[in-house]
Design a protein around this motif. Structure first.
Motif: not given
Length: 369
Positions: A136-143, A321-327
């Protein structure tokens, strides 16, 4: 006297919110090129759980009680008129630009119809199932979310995440957010490579060798298993505003984003507003903030219609900003929008988003529950 007409270009998170808020008092026309609302917040789980896919595509039929949804693609915006690709012209008294952004597949789909979108996600999911691992390329929420979904479904697959910065989820977010997410990814067995930028030798070659700026070589193929390593690659960065149809008509910045004033009016216009990912506001581009923009724009359209310019509400870009990042479905980290960013963990994240990725919430908004 008939009510003023509000034409909203774009039926994503901001557009549907603005449409519902204005439906009671205005003649709302929502222009959207897709045949259904695509709940892309859940797209990454759809990649590994095909039974989840159908729930992500929601018809617009029950969204509005008075207004209408017109399927078509905006090609141009003239003063007082939106021009569609097939030549149809829709007059407006107020305009809300909510055309959103594009993003690499599978976080967003390039198709306008439900059937090919589902087919493409299922195909990519079948390729992933056959792959030995994922890059995976990118360490933001999507990656981060994609890594979590893959490891939750396929715990034995090798997953590596490459990020060019020194920490995950940098920028607007509390540093502890990225730190906690790093811990959770590594606990699941994800290999996280920080401070190494990766570009393919040839982006059009499906059998690509990726070499980082520090010399690390990784064999992986984009969206299919590499024939030698068995590793499948995904691009998890690159938001691009959908504003090409506005060029030459409205003021855009160097990145192609619409310039807005503090009331979310397009700079130089009293009756045109822009919301969501296409704005030049210095804050993250998220569904939550697009909906907040919609609330402010709807209020300001009402104030303008009533001749109450002193009642216009200013929008302040969100510095916490709010952010919800499931793993995966049962873990993750959440930041609440308070000073400094309050960071909480697994239980709250699961309840707010991880369990069903907000599918029920948005099906209710679309009038499907």
């Amino acid at each position: 006297m008939s009510p003023s007409r509000v034409v909203i270009v774009g039926g994503g998170y901001g557009g549907v919110t603005a449409a519902k808020l204005l439906d009671r008092d205005f003649e709302v026309v929502l222009v959207e090129k897709k045949d259904t609302f695509f709940h892309n917040i859940g797209a990454l789980r759809g990649l590994v759980d095909h039974g989840f896919l159908e729930e992500l595509f929601m018809p617009y039929d029950n969204l509005l009680s008075r207004g209408s949804v017109v399927r078509g693609e905006a090609q141009d915006v003239e003063p007082g008129t939106v021009v569609l690709g097939d030549g149809r012209r829709i007059a407006y008294d107020y305009l809300v630009l909510a055309s959103g952004s594009s993003y690499p597949f599978p976080a967003k789909t390039p198709f306008d119809e439900k059937a090919p979108s589902i087919a493409a996600i299922r195909w990519a999911g079948s390729q992933l199932e056959e792959a030995d691992g994922a890059l995976l390329f990118g360490g933001g929420p999507v990656g981060i979310e994609l890594a979590g979904e893959i490891k939750s479904c396929y715990p034995k697959k090798g997953v590596a995440l490459v990020h060019s910065h020194g920490a995950l989820m940098g920028g607007w977010f509390n540093p502890s957010l990225g730190g906690k997410l790093l811990e959770k990814l590594e606990a699941k067995g994800v290999r996280v490579i920080l401070e190494e930028a990766v570009m393919p030798e040839d982006e059009n070659d499906p059998e690509t060798t990726f070499v980082t700026d520090k010399g690390t070589t990784i064999e992986a193929s984009l969206l299919r298993p590499h024939p030698l390593s068995g590793v499948m690659g995904f691009i998890c960065f690159g938001v691009r505003p959908n504003t090409s149809f506005l060029r030459g008509r409205f003021p855009l910045d160097e990145a192609g984003r619409v310039r807005v004033d503090r009331y979310l009016r397009v700079t130089g216009y009293d009756n045109a507003f822009a919301i969501g990912d296409i704005t030049n506001l210095e804050e993250p581009k998220t569904a939550y903030l697009a909906q907040k923009h919609a609330e402010v724009a709807a209020r300001n359209i009402r104030a303008t219609e009533g001749g109450r310019k002193k009642a216009l509400k200013a929008y302040t870009p969100n510095q916490n900003p709010p952010v919800i990042v499931p793993v995966g479905p049962d873990d993750g980290v959440t930041q609440f929008p308070v000073a400094g960013g309050l960071v909480v963990g697994r239980r709250t994240t699961r309840l707010l988003k991880g369990r069903d990725l907000m599918v029920e919430r948005y099906r209710k908004i679309l009038g499907l529950r």
